[in-house]
Design an enzyme around this catalytic site. Structure first.
Site, mmCIF file in Angstrom:
data_model
loop_
_atom_site.group_PDB
_atom_site.id
_atom_site.type_symbol
_atom_site.label_atom_id
_atom_site.label_comp_id
_atom_site.label_asym_id
_atom_site.label_seq_id
_atom_site.Cartn_x
_atom_site.Cartn_y
_atom_site.Cartn_z
ATOM 1 N N TYR A 78 -8.511 65.921 69.622
ATOM 2 C CA TYR A 78 -7.991 66.934 68.782
ATOM 3 C C TYR A 78 -6.986 65.918 69.378
ATOM 4 O O TYR A 78 -5.707 65.893 68.501
ATOM 5 C CB TYR A 78 -8.029 68.112 69.742
ATOM 6 N N LYS A 95 -4.175 63.783 66.365
ATOM 7 C CA LYS A 95 -3.274 64.139 65.924
ATOM 8 C C LYS A 95 -1.964 62.746 66.329
ATOM 9 O O LYS A 95 -1.517 62.345 66.086
ATOM 10 C CB LYS A 95 -2.543 64.777 67.342
#
Ligand code: NAI
Length: 248
Positions: free
Chosen positions: A156, A160
């Site tokens: 993740y 990002k």
């Protein structure tokens, strides 16, 4: 937060719930016509109805943001319906949290596909009509996890952080066509994605947050509205953290 988005057409990915739904509703409340992109037909219908019930215009599109074919088809359908795209909000995102030593290939690949490939595909497709119109707003929803990392989120936070790099490069490439590209980096926001976390974690987080509370969807939507409005027309390539001061 109020901005004048009358007659603007906005596309919001992952607009069926949580932050995306809040953004779609806020854009519509400020005058925009909204194309809501999601994967769940029932939730999509409810999201669109929540907007049209207010008298605003909205249309739902079933689309997996990681699929080139589906994204191209969706953007063409939006253009057929609304003739233009002024604002794109790349919000769809998923988590598959697991310590990196135990992370499966598909847990890595799925998160990168939705959170990074998705915004690339939508930006590439939506920037075409924006280039022709010589104006546009692209707003990417990244995360403080992409700025400072977070245990259990190698996939993740990489996605990002990648989205932050993508935002900066796209802002440089598209500036000449009067298209701004910015990102909002929320901290911990109360949604279905975070409701699964243990209560003790939330209490601890609140105590570490200088503003002393957990973020709300409206906090993120306000930042998106700012980037979408005319007031922000000299701002591009920026990452706005909305985290109650957590990472300062
Ligand atoms: P959520 O899980 O409540 O909503 C995510 C949305 O994305 C849903 O509408 C879902 O259907 C959609 N989606 C997932 N995969 C998709 C796909 N392949 N194609 C199309 N749509 C898809 O999540 P939440 O909390 O509303 O998060 C929204 C965005 O904000 C995400 O990008 C997330 O990473 C980011 N974010 C959230 C934070 C939080 O604390 N909730 C903090 C920082 C960033």
């Amino acid at each position: 937060m109020q901005v004048d988005l009358k007659d603007k057409v906005a596309v919001v990915t992952g607009g069926t719930r949580g932050i995306g739904l809040g953004i779609a509703q806020a854009l519509a409340a400020n005058g925009a016509k909204v194309a809501v992109v999601g994967t769940n037909p029932e939730k999509l219908k409810q999201a669109v109805e929540s907007i049209t019930a207010t008298g605003a215009e909205a249309e739902g599109y079933i689309c997996n943001v990681a699929s080139t074919e589906e994204v191209e088809k969706t953007v063409n359908a939006v253009l057929e319906k609304f003739s233009k795209i002024d604002i794109l909000v790349n919000n769809a995102g998923i988590t598959r949290d697991v310590p990196l030593g135990a992370m499966k290939d598909e847990e890595w690949d799925d998160v990168i596909a939705v959170n990074l490939r998705g915004p690339f595909l939508f930006t590439r497709a939506c920037s075409k009509p924006m280039r022709r119109a010589k104006k546009g707003r692209i707003i990417n929803i990244t995360s403080i996890s992409g700025l400072i990392g977070n245990k259990g989120q190698a996939n993740y936070s990489a996605s990002k952080a990648g989205l932050i790099g993508f935002t900066r490069t796209a802002s440089k490439e598209l500036a000449g066509k009067n298209i701004t590209v910015n990102a909002v980096a929320p901290g911990f926001i109360e949604t279905d994605m975070t409701n699964v976390l243990p209560e003790i974690y939330k209490t601890e987080l609140k105590s570490r947050t200088p503003l002393g509370r957990i973020g709300q969807v409206a906090d993120v939507a306000a930042a998106v509205l700012f980037f979408a409005g005319d007031e922000a027309n000299f701002i591009t390539g920026q990452i706005l953290t909305v985290d109650g001061g957590l990472i300062r």
